[in-house]
Design a protein around this motif. Sequence first.
Motif, PDB file in Angstrom:
ATOM      1  N   VAL A 226       0.828  -1.211   0.000  1.00  0.00           N
ATOM      2  CA  VAL A 226       0.000   0.000   0.000  1.00  0.00           C
ATOM      3  C   VAL A 226       0.862   1.260   0.000  1.00  0.00           C
ATOM      4  O   VAL A 226       0.610   2.195  -0.772  1.00  0.00           O
ATOM      5  CB  VAL A 226      -0.958   0.000   1.212  1.00  0.00           C
ATOM      6  N   ILE A 227       1.882   1.303   0.841  1.00  0.00           N
ATOM      7  CA  ILE A 227       2.706   2.518   0.937  1.00  0.00           C
ATOM      8  C   ILE A 227       3.439   2.815  -0.377  1.00  0.00           C
ATOM      9  O   ILE A 227       3.425   3.960  -0.847  1.00  0.00           O
ATOM     10  CB  ILE A 227       3.681   2.423   2.129  1.00  0.00           C
ATOM     11  N   PRO A 228       4.085   1.823  -1.025  1.00  0.00           N
ATOM     12  CA  PRO A 228       4.711   2.131  -2.323  1.00  0.00           C
ATOM     13  C   PRO A 228       3.719   2.620  -3.381  1.00  0.00           C
ATOM     14  O   PRO A 228       4.026   3.542  -4.151  1.00  0.00           O
ATOM     15  CB  PRO A 228       5.329   0.788  -2.733  1.00  0.00           C
ATOM     16  N   ILE A 229       2.514   2.018  -3.410  1.00  0.00           N
ATOM     17  CA  ILE A 229       1.517   2.444  -4.402  1.00  0.00           C
ATOM     18  C   ILE A 229       1.039   3.863  -4.096  1.00  0.00           C
ATOM     19  O   ILE A 229       0.939   4.715  -4.994  1.00  0.00           O
ATOM     20  CB  ILE A 229       0.315   1.478  -4.423  1.00  0.00           C
ATOM     21  N   LEU A 230       0.771   4.149  -2.818  1.00  0.00           N
ATOM     22  CA  LEU A 230       0.358   5.505  -2.441  1.00  0.00           C
ATOM     23  C   LEU A 230       1.467   6.519  -2.726  1.00  0.00           C
ATOM     24  O   LEU A 230       1.204   7.630  -3.197  1.00  0.00           O
ATOM     25  CB  LEU A 230      -0.029   5.548  -0.957  1.00  0.00           C
ATOM     26  N   ALA A 231       2.689   6.117  -2.439  1.00  0.00           N
ATOM     27  CA  ALA A 231       3.823   7.002  -2.719  1.00  0.00           C
ATOM     28  C   ALA A 231       3.919   7.290  -4.212  1.00  0.00           C
ATOM     29  O   ALA A 231       4.174   8.429  -4.631  1.00  0.00           O
ATOM     30  CB  ALA A 231       5.121   6.361  -2.222  1.00  0.00           C
ATOM     31  N   LEU A 232       3.679   6.268  -5.000  1.00  0.00           N
ATOM     32  CA  LEU A 232       3.712   6.433  -6.450  1.00  0.00           C
ATOM     33  C   LEU A 232       2.643   7.419  -6.917  1.00  0.00           C
ATOM     34  O   LEU A 232       2.905   8.315  -7.722  1.00  0.00           O
ATOM     35  CB  LEU A 232       3.505   5.067  -7.116  1.00  0.00           C
TER      36      LEU A 232
END
Length: 517
Positions: A255-261
Amino acid sequence: MDTLQLILSILPPIIAIGLALITKEVISSLLVGILAGTLIYSQGNVVGMVTSAFGLMGSKIGDNVNILIFLGLLGALVVIVTRAGGSAAYGEWASRKLTTRRGAALATSALGCLIFIDDYFNCLSVGTVMRPVTDKHRISRAKLAYLLDATAAPICIIAPVSSWGASVASYMSDATGMNGMTTFVKTIPYNFYAILTIIMILVVCLTKINYGPMAKFEKNAIEKGDLFTHTENVVTDDFGGGSKKALKGKVYDLVIPILALIVCTVLAMVYTGGGFSGTPFLSSFGECDSSFSLVLGSFLGLVVTFILYIPRKVLSFVDFMGGITEGIKSMVPAFTILILAWTIGGVCSSDYLNTGELVGNAISNSSFPVFLLPAVILIVAAFLGFSTGTSWGTMAILIPIGAAIAGTPQTQHLLLPIFGCTLGGAVYGDHVSPISDTTILSSTGAGCNHLDHVSSQMYYASTVLVCCFAGHILMGLMGGSLVVPLIVSVALLLSILYILNRMQSKKENIDYSQVKF
Protein backbone atom coordinates in the motif's frame (compact mmCIF):
# COMPACT_ATOMS: atom_id res chain seq x y z
CA MET A 1 -5.06 10.95 -57.00
CA ASP A 2 -6.60 12.02 -53.71
CA THR A 3 -8.48 8.73 -53.50
CA LEU A 4 -5.29 6.78 -54.22
CA GLN A 5 -3.44 8.77 -51.55
CA LEU A 6 -6.19 8.00 -49.04
CA ILE A 7 -6.07 4.27 -49.84
CA LEU A 8 -2.28 4.11 -49.63
CA SER A 9 -2.27 6.08 -46.36
CA ILE A 10 -4.53 3.60 -44.58
CA LEU A 11 -2.87 0.51 -46.08
CA PRO A 12 0.00 0.08 -43.52
CA PRO A 13 -2.17 -0.01 -40.38
CA ILE A 14 -4.67 -2.27 -42.17
CA ILE A 15 -1.84 -4.65 -43.14
CA ALA A 16 -0.45 -4.66 -39.58
CA ILE A 17 -3.84 -5.18 -37.96
CA GLY A 18 -4.93 -7.81 -40.48
CA LEU A 19 -1.72 -9.82 -40.10
CA ALA A 20 -1.90 -9.58 -36.31
CA LEU A 21 -5.43 -10.95 -36.28
CA ILE A 22 -4.57 -13.71 -38.78
CA THR A 23 -1.16 -14.82 -37.50
CA LYS A 24 -1.76 -14.11 -33.79
CA GLU A 25 1.76 -12.63 -33.73
CA VAL A 26 2.06 -8.91 -33.09
CA ILE A 27 5.73 -8.05 -33.53
CA SER A 28 6.21 -9.40 -37.06
CA SER A 29 2.84 -7.94 -38.11
CA LEU A 30 3.84 -4.48 -36.92
CA LEU A 31 7.21 -4.74 -38.65
CA VAL A 32 5.56 -5.66 -41.94
CA GLY A 33 3.09 -2.78 -41.57
CA ILE A 34 5.92 -0.33 -40.83
CA LEU A 35 7.99 -1.49 -43.79
CA ALA A 36 4.95 -1.36 -46.07
CA GLY A 37 4.33 2.23 -45.00
CA THR A 38 7.92 3.38 -45.47
CA LEU A 39 8.03 1.57 -48.86
CA ILE A 40 5.00 3.62 -49.94
CA TYR A 41 6.57 6.77 -48.50
CA SER A 42 9.89 6.15 -50.32
CA GLN A 43 7.96 5.40 -53.55
CA GLY A 44 9.27 1.87 -53.92
CA ASN A 45 12.89 2.56 -52.97
CA VAL A 46 13.98 -0.42 -50.83
CA VAL A 47 16.96 1.38 -49.31
CA GLY A 48 14.71 4.35 -48.51
CA MET A 49 12.20 1.95 -46.96
CA VAL A 50 14.76 0.55 -44.49
CA THR A 51 16.43 3.86 -43.63
CA SER A 52 13.06 5.60 -43.17
CA ALA A 53 11.71 2.79 -41.00
CA PHE A 54 14.63 2.63 -38.58
CA GLY A 55 15.27 6.36 -38.66
CA LEU A 56 11.65 6.90 -37.63
CA MET A 57 11.95 4.18 -34.99
CA GLY A 58 14.97 5.89 -33.44
CA SER A 59 13.16 9.22 -33.48
CA LYS A 60 10.11 7.73 -31.76
CA ILE A 61 12.26 6.13 -29.07
CA GLY A 62 13.85 9.53 -28.44
CA ASP A 63 10.48 11.29 -28.32
CA ASN A 64 9.01 8.73 -25.93
CA VAL A 65 12.06 7.78 -23.90
CA ASN A 66 10.44 9.01 -20.67
CA ILE A 67 7.62 6.48 -21.11
CA LEU A 68 10.18 3.70 -21.51
CA ILE A 69 12.06 4.88 -18.40
CA PHE A 70 8.77 5.05 -16.49
CA LEU A 71 7.85 1.50 -17.52
CA GLY A 72 11.28 0.26 -16.48
CA LEU A 73 11.01 1.94 -13.07
CA LEU A 74 7.46 0.69 -12.60
CA GLY A 75 8.53 -2.82 -13.57
CA ALA A 76 11.30 -2.55 -10.99
CA LEU A 77 8.85 -1.42 -8.32
CA VAL A 78 6.51 -4.31 -9.16
CA VAL A 79 9.27 -6.91 -8.82
CA ILE A 80 10.61 -5.41 -5.60
CA VAL A 81 7.17 -5.29 -3.99
CA THR A 82 6.56 -8.88 -5.13
CA ARG A 83 9.90 -10.09 -3.77
CA ALA A 84 9.25 -8.36 -0.46
CA GLY A 85 5.93 -10.18 -0.14
CA GLY A 86 3.81 -7.04 -0.31
CA SER A 87 1.67 -8.33 -3.18
CA ALA A 88 1.28 -11.73 -1.52
CA ALA A 89 0.29 -10.11 1.79
CA TYR A 90 -2.21 -7.85 0.08
CA GLY A 91 -3.56 -10.80 -1.88
CA GLU A 92 -4.09 -12.79 1.32
CA TRP A 93 -5.76 -9.81 3.01
CA ALA A 94 -7.97 -9.05 0.03
CA SER A 95 -8.85 -12.71 -0.33
CA ARG A 96 -10.16 -12.72 3.22
CA LYS A 97 -12.14 -9.53 2.68
CA LEU A 98 -13.29 -10.25 -0.88
CA THR A 99 -14.97 -13.60 -0.56
CA THR A 100 -16.87 -13.62 -3.85
CA ARG A 101 -16.03 -13.41 -7.52
CA ARG A 102 -18.33 -10.42 -7.88
CA GLY A 103 -16.52 -8.60 -5.08
CA ALA A 104 -13.11 -9.21 -6.64
CA ALA A 105 -14.28 -7.88 -10.02
CA LEU A 106 -15.92 -4.82 -8.45
CA ALA A 107 -12.87 -4.07 -6.32
CA THR A 108 -10.66 -4.24 -9.41
CA SER A 109 -12.93 -1.87 -11.31
CA ALA A 110 -13.24 0.52 -8.37
CA LEU A 111 -9.47 0.71 -7.98
CA GLY A 112 -9.17 1.36 -11.71
CA CYS A 113 -11.64 4.23 -11.43
CA LEU A 114 -9.78 5.72 -8.48
CA ILE A 115 -6.45 5.78 -10.31
CA PHE A 116 -7.52 8.23 -12.99
CA ILE A 117 -4.34 10.31 -13.25
CA ASP A 118 -2.91 8.47 -16.24
CA ASP A 119 -3.96 5.41 -18.24
CA TYR A 120 -0.45 3.88 -18.39
CA PHE A 121 -0.15 4.05 -14.62
CA ASN A 122 -3.69 2.70 -14.23
CA CYS A 123 -3.22 -0.39 -16.40
CA LEU A 124 0.01 -1.57 -14.83
CA SER A 125 -0.52 -0.68 -11.18
CA VAL A 126 -4.10 -2.01 -10.84
CA GLY A 127 -3.17 -5.21 -12.65
CA THR A 128 -0.24 -5.78 -10.32
CA VAL A 129 -2.25 -5.18 -7.16
CA MET A 130 -5.42 -7.11 -8.07
CA ARG A 131 -4.07 -10.04 -10.05
CA PRO A 132 -3.57 -12.35 -7.03
CA VAL A 133 -7.14 -11.65 -5.91
CA THR A 134 -8.78 -12.21 -9.30
CA ASP A 135 -6.69 -15.35 -9.82
CA LYS A 136 -8.02 -16.82 -6.59
CA HIS A 137 -11.61 -16.29 -7.73
CA ARG A 138 -10.88 -17.77 -11.16
CA ILE A 139 -11.41 -14.58 -13.12
CA SER A 140 -9.70 -15.20 -16.44
CA ARG A 141 -6.75 -13.02 -17.37
CA ALA A 142 -8.71 -11.87 -20.45
CA LYS A 143 -11.53 -10.62 -18.20
CA LEU A 144 -9.00 -8.91 -15.91
CA ALA A 145 -7.39 -7.22 -18.93
CA TYR A 146 -10.82 -5.96 -20.01
CA LEU A 147 -11.52 -4.53 -16.54
CA LEU A 148 -8.14 -2.77 -16.58
CA ASP A 149 -8.58 -1.34 -20.08
CA ALA A 150 -12.20 -0.32 -19.55
CA THR A 151 -11.34 1.64 -16.41
CA ALA A 152 -8.28 3.32 -17.94
CA ALA A 153 -8.98 5.54 -20.97
CA PRO A 154 -12.80 5.80 -20.44
CA ILE A 155 -12.22 7.15 -16.94
CA CYS A 156 -9.26 9.37 -17.87
CA ILE A 157 -11.24 10.91 -20.74
CA ILE A 158 -13.92 12.22 -18.36
CA ALA A 159 -11.54 13.24 -15.55
CA PRO A 160 -10.53 16.92 -15.76
CA VAL A 161 -7.61 16.39 -13.35
CA SER A 162 -5.72 13.93 -15.52
CA SER A 163 -3.13 13.93 -18.25
CA TRP A 164 -5.92 13.17 -20.74
CA GLY A 165 -8.24 15.94 -19.57
CA ALA A 166 -5.45 18.47 -19.66
CA SER A 167 -4.41 17.55 -23.21
CA VAL A 168 -7.96 17.49 -24.58
CA ALA A 169 -8.69 20.85 -22.96
CA SER A 170 -5.67 22.33 -24.74
CA TYR A 171 -6.88 20.92 -28.09
CA MET A 172 -10.33 22.42 -27.54
CA SER A 173 -8.94 25.78 -26.51
CA ASP A 174 -6.83 25.99 -29.66
CA ALA A 175 -9.73 24.89 -31.89
CA THR A 176 -12.48 27.10 -30.48
CA GLY A 177 -10.79 30.03 -28.75
CA MET A 178 -12.93 29.28 -25.68
CA ASN A 179 -11.78 28.16 -22.23
CA GLY A 180 -10.56 24.65 -22.94
CA MET A 181 -11.22 23.14 -19.51
CA THR A 182 -14.74 24.61 -19.34
CA THR A 183 -15.51 23.23 -22.81
CA PHE A 184 -14.07 19.84 -21.85
CA VAL A 185 -16.25 19.61 -18.73
CA LYS A 186 -19.35 20.54 -20.77
CA THR A 187 -18.47 17.79 -23.24
CA ILE A 188 -18.41 15.01 -20.62
CA PRO A 189 -22.19 14.23 -20.68
CA TYR A 190 -22.01 13.90 -24.48
CA ASN A 191 -19.27 11.28 -24.29
CA PHE A 192 -21.69 8.36 -24.50
CA TYR A 193 -18.92 5.81 -25.07
CA ALA A 194 -17.22 6.57 -21.73
CA ILE A 195 -20.52 6.65 -19.83
CA LEU A 196 -21.85 3.43 -21.36
CA THR A 197 -18.52 1.68 -20.83
CA ILE A 198 -18.77 2.40 -17.10
CA ILE A 199 -22.30 0.96 -17.10
CA MET A 200 -21.01 -2.03 -19.05
CA ILE A 201 -18.34 -2.63 -16.42
CA LEU A 202 -20.95 -2.68 -13.64
CA VAL A 203 -23.10 -5.13 -15.57
CA VAL A 204 -20.14 -7.40 -16.32
CA CYS A 205 -19.05 -7.38 -12.65
CA LEU A 206 -22.50 -7.84 -11.11
CA THR A 207 -23.95 -10.43 -13.49
CA LYS A 208 -22.88 -13.63 -15.20
CA ILE A 209 -23.02 -12.10 -18.67
CA ASN A 210 -20.26 -13.42 -20.93
CA TYR A 211 -20.26 -13.63 -24.72
CA GLY A 212 -17.87 -13.79 -27.64
CA PRO A 213 -14.36 -15.18 -26.98
CA MET A 214 -14.67 -14.00 -23.36
CA ALA A 215 -17.21 -16.76 -22.71
CA LYS A 216 -14.62 -19.42 -23.61
CA PHE A 217 -11.94 -17.78 -21.46
CA GLU A 218 -14.30 -17.49 -18.49
CA LYS A 219 -15.60 -21.05 -18.90
CA ASN A 220 -12.07 -22.46 -18.85
CA ALA A 221 -11.13 -20.32 -15.86
CA ILE A 222 -14.21 -21.19 -13.81
CA GLU A 223 -14.55 -24.87 -14.65
CA LYS A 224 -10.90 -25.88 -15.17
CA GLY A 225 -8.93 -23.23 -13.28
CA ASP A 226 -7.24 -22.33 -16.60
CA LEU A 227 -6.81 -18.55 -16.34
CA PHE A 228 -4.99 -18.17 -19.65
CA THR A 229 -6.52 -20.58 -22.22
CA HIS A 230 -3.63 -19.45 -24.44
CA THR A 231 -0.19 -19.14 -22.86
CA GLU A 232 1.77 -17.82 -25.85
CA ASN A 233 3.32 -14.34 -25.52
CA VAL A 234 1.98 -13.80 -22.02
CA VAL A 235 3.82 -11.15 -20.02
CA THR A 236 3.73 -11.74 -16.28
CA ASP A 237 5.66 -10.53 -13.30
CA ASP A 238 5.76 -13.85 -11.50
CA PHE A 239 9.51 -13.71 -11.06
CA GLY A 240 9.70 -15.81 -7.97
CA GLY A 241 12.82 -15.31 -5.99
CA GLY A 242 12.95 -15.18 -2.25
CA SER A 243 9.78 -17.11 -1.44
CA LYS A 244 10.90 -17.38 2.18
CA LYS A 245 11.53 -13.65 2.34
CA ALA A 246 8.05 -13.06 0.97
CA LEU A 247 6.74 -14.11 4.37
CA LYS A 248 8.16 -10.91 5.87
CA GLY A 249 5.95 -8.70 3.72
CA LYS A 250 2.96 -6.88 5.18
CA VAL A 251 -0.02 -5.28 3.49
CA TYR A 252 1.47 -1.82 3.98
CA ASP A 253 4.57 -3.01 2.09
CA LEU A 254 2.32 -2.85 -0.98
CA VAL A 255 0.00 0.00 0.00
CA ILE A 256 2.71 2.52 0.94
CA PRO A 257 4.71 2.13 -2.32
CA ILE A 258 1.52 2.44 -4.40
CA LEU A 259 0.36 5.51 -2.44
CA ALA A 260 3.82 7.00 -2.72
CA LEU A 261 3.71 6.43 -6.45
CA ILE A 262 0.32 8.17 -6.76
CA VAL A 263 1.17 11.12 -4.50
CA CYS A 264 4.62 11.64 -6.01
CA THR A 265 3.21 11.47 -9.55
CA VAL A 266 0.55 14.08 -8.75
CA LEU A 267 3.12 16.35 -7.14
CA ALA A 268 5.46 15.84 -10.09
CA MET A 269 2.68 16.84 -12.52
CA VAL A 270 2.01 19.97 -10.50
CA TYR A 271 5.76 20.69 -10.37
CA THR A 272 6.42 20.25 -14.11
CA GLY A 273 3.31 22.30 -14.86
CA GLY A 274 4.54 25.24 -12.78
CA GLY A 275 2.17 24.66 -9.89
CA PHE A 276 4.91 25.47 -7.38
CA SER A 277 5.78 28.65 -9.26
CA GLY A 278 2.41 30.39 -9.16
CA THR A 279 0.46 28.55 -11.87
CA PRO A 280 -3.10 27.62 -10.71
CA PHE A 281 -3.54 23.98 -9.69
CA LEU A 282 -5.79 22.87 -12.59
CA SER A 283 -3.75 24.85 -15.09
CA SER A 284 -0.58 23.16 -13.90
CA PHE A 285 -2.03 19.81 -15.03
CA GLY A 286 -2.67 21.33 -18.43
CA GLU A 287 0.90 22.60 -18.65
CA CYS A 288 2.64 19.58 -17.17
CA ASP A 289 5.02 17.20 -18.91
CA SER A 290 3.05 14.05 -18.10
CA SER A 291 5.66 11.50 -19.24
CA PHE A 292 8.50 13.19 -17.33
CA SER A 293 6.20 13.52 -14.31
CA LEU A 294 5.59 9.76 -14.41
CA VAL A 295 9.37 9.20 -14.40
CA LEU A 296 9.82 11.50 -11.39
CA GLY A 297 6.85 9.94 -9.57
CA SER A 298 7.99 6.36 -10.15
CA PHE A 299 11.59 7.17 -9.14
CA LEU A 300 10.45 8.85 -5.92
CA GLY A 301 8.11 5.92 -5.28
CA LEU A 302 11.11 3.62 -5.63
CA VAL A 303 13.09 5.78 -3.18
CA VAL A 304 10.25 5.60 -0.63
CA THR A 305 10.14 1.82 -1.08
CA PHE A 306 13.90 1.59 -0.49
CA ILE A 307 13.54 3.57 2.75
CA LEU A 308 10.59 1.39 3.79
CA TYR A 309 12.25 -1.98 3.12
CA ILE A 310 15.99 -1.78 3.69
CA PRO A 311 16.11 -0.57 7.35
CA ARG A 312 13.52 -3.23 8.30
CA LYS A 313 15.50 -5.89 6.37
CA VAL A 314 12.41 -6.91 4.41
CA LEU A 315 14.85 -7.17 1.50
CA SER A 316 18.63 -7.04 1.44
CA PHE A 317 20.35 -4.31 -0.58
CA VAL A 318 21.49 -6.93 -3.11
CA ASP A 319 17.95 -8.30 -3.53
CA PHE A 320 16.55 -4.79 -3.90
CA MET A 321 18.99 -3.86 -6.66
CA GLY A 322 18.51 -7.25 -8.29
CA GLY A 323 14.80 -6.53 -8.36
CA ILE A 324 15.43 -3.35 -10.34
CA THR A 325 17.35 -5.31 -12.99
CA GLU A 326 14.71 -8.05 -13.11
CA GLY A 327 11.89 -5.52 -13.33
CA ILE A 328 13.43 -3.71 -16.28
CA LYS A 329 13.94 -7.05 -18.04
CA SER A 330 10.28 -7.90 -17.45
CA MET A 331 9.23 -4.89 -19.50
CA VAL A 332 11.23 -5.80 -22.62
CA PRO A 333 8.20 -7.39 -24.40
CA ALA A 334 6.14 -4.27 -23.65
CA PHE A 335 9.04 -2.04 -24.77
CA THR A 336 9.27 -3.90 -28.08
CA ILE A 337 5.59 -3.70 -28.96
CA LEU A 338 5.29 -0.09 -27.80
CA ILE A 339 8.24 1.02 -29.93
CA LEU A 340 6.78 -0.70 -32.98
CA ALA A 341 3.33 0.76 -32.24
CA TRP A 342 4.80 4.27 -31.97
CA THR A 343 6.68 3.72 -35.22
CA ILE A 344 3.66 2.66 -37.24
CA GLY A 345 1.79 5.61 -35.75
CA GLY A 346 4.64 7.80 -37.04
CA VAL A 347 4.28 6.24 -40.48
CA CYS A 348 0.66 7.40 -40.44
CA SER A 349 1.59 10.92 -39.25
CA SER A 350 1.58 14.14 -41.26
CA ASP A 351 5.34 13.87 -41.85
CA TYR A 352 4.90 10.58 -43.70
CA LEU A 353 1.61 9.23 -45.12
CA ASN A 354 -0.67 11.83 -43.48
CA THR A 355 -3.36 9.22 -42.73
CA GLY A 356 -5.23 11.27 -40.14
CA GLU A 357 -5.58 14.46 -42.14
CA LEU A 358 -6.58 12.64 -45.33
CA VAL A 359 -9.29 10.67 -43.52
CA GLY A 360 -10.43 13.77 -41.61
CA ASN A 361 -10.62 15.89 -44.76
CA ALA A 362 -12.51 13.16 -46.60
CA ILE A 363 -15.28 13.35 -44.04
CA SER A 364 -15.28 17.15 -43.63
CA ASN A 365 -15.41 17.76 -47.40
CA SER A 366 -18.31 15.39 -47.97
CA SER A 367 -21.94 16.46 -47.88
CA PHE A 368 -23.79 14.73 -45.06
CA PRO A 369 -27.20 15.49 -43.58
CA VAL A 370 -26.59 17.67 -40.52
CA PHE A 371 -28.33 15.31 -38.10
CA LEU A 372 -25.87 12.51 -39.01
CA LEU A 373 -22.76 14.54 -38.22
CA PRO A 374 -22.26 13.37 -34.60
CA ALA A 375 -22.71 9.69 -35.51
CA VAL A 376 -20.43 9.99 -38.54
CA ILE A 377 -17.73 11.73 -36.47
CA LEU A 378 -18.03 8.87 -33.96
CA ILE A 379 -17.32 6.27 -36.65
CA VAL A 380 -14.51 8.28 -38.26
CA ALA A 381 -12.82 8.77 -34.87
CA ALA A 382 -13.26 5.07 -34.11
CA PHE A 383 -11.71 4.05 -37.44
CA LEU A 384 -8.86 6.51 -37.11
CA GLY A 385 -8.09 5.43 -33.54
CA PHE A 386 -8.24 1.78 -34.60
CA SER A 387 -5.94 2.33 -37.58
CA THR A 388 -3.31 4.41 -35.83
CA GLY A 389 -3.57 2.90 -32.34
CA THR A 390 -3.62 6.31 -30.68
CA SER A 391 -6.63 8.10 -29.25
CA TRP A 392 -4.55 11.19 -28.43
CA GLY A 393 -3.45 11.55 -32.04
CA THR A 394 -7.00 10.96 -33.24
CA MET A 395 -8.37 13.65 -30.92
CA ALA A 396 -5.63 16.09 -31.91
CA ILE A 397 -6.57 15.61 -35.57
CA LEU A 398 -10.36 15.55 -35.33
CA ILE A 399 -11.10 18.18 -32.66
CA PRO A 400 -10.05 21.07 -34.93
CA ILE A 401 -11.96 19.50 -37.83
CA GLY A 402 -15.02 19.01 -35.62
CA ALA A 403 -14.83 22.62 -34.46
CA ALA A 404 -14.67 23.75 -38.11
CA ILE A 405 -17.65 21.57 -39.05
CA ALA A 406 -19.66 23.04 -36.15
CA GLY A 407 -18.63 26.57 -37.07
CA THR A 408 -21.62 27.33 -39.30
CA PRO A 409 -25.04 28.58 -38.12
CA GLN A 410 -26.61 25.31 -39.31
CA THR A 411 -24.31 23.13 -37.21
CA GLN A 412 -23.12 25.22 -34.24
CA HIS A 413 -25.67 23.57 -31.93
CA LEU A 414 -23.81 20.28 -32.49
CA LEU A 415 -20.41 21.46 -31.22
CA LEU A 416 -20.55 19.61 -27.88
CA PRO A 417 -22.08 16.43 -29.37
CA ILE A 418 -19.39 16.41 -32.07
CA PHE A 419 -16.66 16.83 -29.43
CA GLY A 420 -18.23 14.07 -27.33
CA CYS A 421 -18.31 11.75 -30.35
CA THR A 422 -14.70 12.57 -31.21
CA LEU A 423 -13.51 11.67 -27.71
CA GLY A 424 -15.69 8.55 -27.45
CA GLY A 425 -14.83 7.25 -30.91
CA ALA A 426 -11.12 7.85 -30.33
CA VAL A 427 -11.19 5.86 -27.09
CA TYR A 428 -13.12 3.02 -28.78
CA GLY A 429 -10.56 2.86 -31.59
CA ASP A 430 -7.80 2.80 -28.99
CA HIS A 431 -9.62 -0.02 -27.17
CA VAL A 432 -9.96 -2.39 -30.11
CA SER A 433 -6.65 -1.70 -31.87
CA PRO A 434 -3.92 -4.33 -31.42
CA ILE A 435 -1.30 -1.60 -31.86
CA SER A 436 -2.68 0.68 -29.14
CA ASP A 437 -0.25 1.36 -26.31
CA THR A 438 -2.94 1.24 -23.58
CA THR A 439 -4.30 -2.04 -24.99
CA ILE A 440 -0.76 -3.44 -24.91
CA LEU A 441 -0.23 -2.22 -21.35
CA SER A 442 -3.58 -3.66 -20.20
CA SER A 443 -2.61 -7.12 -21.43
CA THR A 444 0.81 -6.61 -19.82
CA GLY A 445 -0.71 -5.54 -16.50
CA ALA A 446 -3.07 -8.52 -16.52
CA GLY A 447 -0.41 -11.00 -17.62
CA CYS A 448 -2.67 -11.90 -20.54
CA ASN A 449 -1.95 -12.94 -24.11
CA HIS A 450 -2.20 -9.67 -26.03
CA LEU A 451 -4.37 -10.88 -28.89
CA ASP A 452 -6.65 -12.77 -26.51
CA HIS A 453 -7.30 -9.43 -24.83
CA VAL A 454 -7.91 -7.68 -28.15
CA SER A 455 -10.27 -10.34 -29.52
CA SER A 456 -12.36 -10.60 -26.35
CA GLN A 457 -12.54 -6.88 -25.64
CA MET A 458 -13.54 -6.09 -29.23
CA TYR A 459 -16.95 -7.72 -28.72
CA TYR A 460 -17.66 -5.80 -25.52
CA ALA A 461 -16.40 -2.44 -26.78
CA SER A 462 -18.24 -2.81 -30.11
CA THR A 463 -21.51 -3.53 -28.29
CA VAL A 464 -21.12 -0.20 -26.51
CA LEU A 465 -20.22 1.59 -29.75
CA VAL A 466 -23.36 0.33 -31.53
CA CYS A 467 -25.54 1.71 -28.73
CA CYS A 468 -23.66 5.02 -28.82
CA PHE A 469 -24.10 5.23 -32.59
CA ALA A 470 -27.87 4.82 -32.25
CA GLY A 471 -27.98 7.39 -29.43
CA HIS A 472 -26.02 9.96 -31.43
CA ILE A 473 -28.27 9.57 -34.47
CA LEU A 474 -31.23 10.25 -32.21
CA MET A 475 -29.35 13.20 -30.70
CA GLY A 476 -28.84 14.67 -34.17
CA LEU A 477 -32.51 14.23 -35.01
CA MET A 478 -33.45 15.98 -31.75
CA GLY A 479 -31.21 18.97 -32.44
CA GLY A 480 -28.47 18.11 -29.94
CA SER A 481 -30.76 17.12 -27.05
CA LEU A 482 -28.95 15.05 -24.41
CA VAL A 483 -31.23 13.30 -21.92
CA VAL A 484 -33.52 11.21 -24.14
CA PRO A 485 -30.73 9.92 -26.43
CA LEU A 486 -28.64 8.94 -23.40
CA ILE A 487 -31.55 7.07 -21.80
CA VAL A 488 -32.28 5.30 -25.08
CA SER A 489 -28.60 4.32 -25.46
CA VAL A 490 -28.47 2.86 -21.95
CA ALA A 491 -31.74 0.97 -22.45
CA LEU A 492 -30.47 -0.38 -25.76
CA LEU A 493 -27.22 -1.51 -24.16
CA LEU A 494 -28.98 -3.42 -21.39
CA SER A 495 -31.37 -5.03 -23.90
CA ILE A 496 -28.57 -6.15 -26.22
CA LEU A 497 -26.56 -7.56 -23.31
CA TYR A 498 -29.59 -9.55 -22.15
CA ILE A 499 -30.17 -10.97 -25.64
CA LEU A 500 -26.49 -11.79 -26.22
CA ASN A 501 -26.26 -13.50 -22.84
CA ARG A 502 -29.31 -15.65 -23.61
CA MET A 503 -27.83 -16.63 -26.96
CA GLN A 504 -24.44 -17.46 -25.45
CA SER A 505 -26.00 -19.45 -22.59
CA LYS A 506 -27.73 -21.73 -25.07
CA LYS A 507 -24.49 -22.16 -26.98
CA GLU A 508 -22.05 -22.63 -24.09
CA ASN A 509 -23.42 -22.64 -20.55
CA ILE A 510 -20.90 -22.01 -17.75
CA ASP A 511 -20.99 -24.09 -14.56
CA TYR A 512 -20.48 -21.60 -11.71
CA SER A 513 -20.49 -24.29 -8.99
CA GLN A 514 -16.67 -24.16 -8.87
CA VAL A 515 -16.66 -20.56 -7.60
CA LYS A 516 -18.52 -18.41 -5.10
CA PHE A 517 -20.17 -15.79 -7.26
